[in-house]
Design an enzyme around this catalytic site. Structure first.
Site: not given
Ligand code: F6P
Length: 321
Positions: A13, A74, A105, A128, A130, A132, A174
């Site tokens: 993403g 992806r 990741d 990203t 996110d 994360d 997510r």
């Protein structure tokens, strides 16, 4: 082996600030007398040989732009040995002797495979929204995303208070509640549902009914997409409280827009460090920033399941309602 030519790609993403990171990699590499090849569409593009020279001018006027000029994708094929072999062949054909991969990741998994299994010097930058990834306080794109989300929630609040409604707002994330927690606190939301915690819909509805009896008429509930769907939560609230609800799914709006200063400068600092690490002969590392200092960890560490303590922020959201 001395490094003469490096490659750079973005994968997974996109996030605002990736362009600033690409620009830094390209310009710092040229500053250090290295050539830079841009690899388009992530690992998928690498396998297809979508590779072209990036000179200093090719990254002009991108620092302020969201998305990624290198495009992103992806790739399932890159997960296969055949795909990896092809990728390595193409890196060799183009004389690329070091790689900077920018993404989340999945991108880091790819970087780990290239460095460990195929001996390609590879450094990762966390791109990203996110947030994360281990080893960094913030990922590139995260700050812009939370500012975009909060801007949207402020607008939702105007209509929520005027029409005296409950709004359930779904934000991205997510497997991580980072975006949800930050925007819940910053927007003054009444509650937040995140992947890291169990939630109690009956308890939430009890609080809503109690508040309503005291004269409270509007609520904002923030939901991280990875834990629940806003539509389901809204329906349950209406069923249990008989109060009117509305849903807003912020979606991909959060991934776009001009990057904030934080994201641009994070991209710039990390981009420079990635090139430095390649020049030092390092590989298999992910770069981040902790307490404003550059931090370097192995890919393995960066992609381990994150252990975050959400108690403080979560409790504060609830106390300040
Ligand atoms: O990983 C970044 C992210 O934006 C997540 O927050 C979200 O779940 C996912 O990507 C969406 O992916 P796609 O753009 O493929 O729908």
């Amino acid at each position: 082996m001395s490094i003469k030519r490096i490659g750079v790609l973005t994968s997974g993403g996109d996030g605002p600030g990736m362009n600033a990171a690409i620009r830094a990699v390209v310009r710092y590499a040229w500053h250090m007398k290295l050539e830079v090849m841009g690899i388009y569409r992530g690992y998928a593009g690498l396998i297809n040989g979508e590779i072209a020279l990036l000179d200093r001018r090719s990254v002009s006027n991108i620092i302020n732009r969201g998305g990624t000029i290198l495009k992103t994708a992806r790739s399932e094929e890159f997960k296969t040995v055949k795909g990896q072999k092809r990728a390595v062949e193409l890196l060799k054909t183009h004389g690329i002797d070091g790689l900077v991969v920018i993404g989340g990741d999945g991108t880091y998994h790819g970087g780990r495979v290239l460095s460990q299994k195929w001996n390609i010097p590879c450094i990762g930058l966390p791109g990203t929204i996110d947030n994360d990834i281990n080893g960094t306080d913030s990922t590139i794109g995260y700050d812009t995303a939370i500012n975009t989300a909060i801007d949207a929630i402020d607008k939702i609040r105007d209509t929520a208070t005027s029409m005296e409604r409950i709004f359930v707002v779904e934000v991205m994330g997510r497997a991580s509640g980072s975006i949800a927690l930050q925007v819940a606190l910053g927007s003054g939301a009444e509650d937040v549902i995140i992947p890291e915690r169990k939630y109690d819909i009956a308890g939430m509805c009890h609080d809503i009914v109690e508040g309503n009896l005291r004269g409270k008429v509007s609520w904002i509930i923030v939901v991280a997409e990875g834990k629940a769907k806003a539509g389901d939560i809204a329906k349950q609230i209406t069923d249990l409280t008989s109060l009117e609800t509305r849903v807003a799914v912020l979606g991909h709006v959060q991934r776009g827009g001009n990057p904030t200063v934080r994201d641009r400068n994070l991209g710039a600092r990390l981009g420079q460090k990635a090139v430095e690490l390649l020049l030092e002969g390092k590989s298999g590392k992910a770069v981040g920033v902790i307490s404003d200092k550059i931090n370097v960890v192995d890919f393995e560490e960066a992609i381990k399941k994150r252990k975050v303590n959400t108690n403080d922020l979560y409790n504060l959201v609830r106390i300040l309602t």
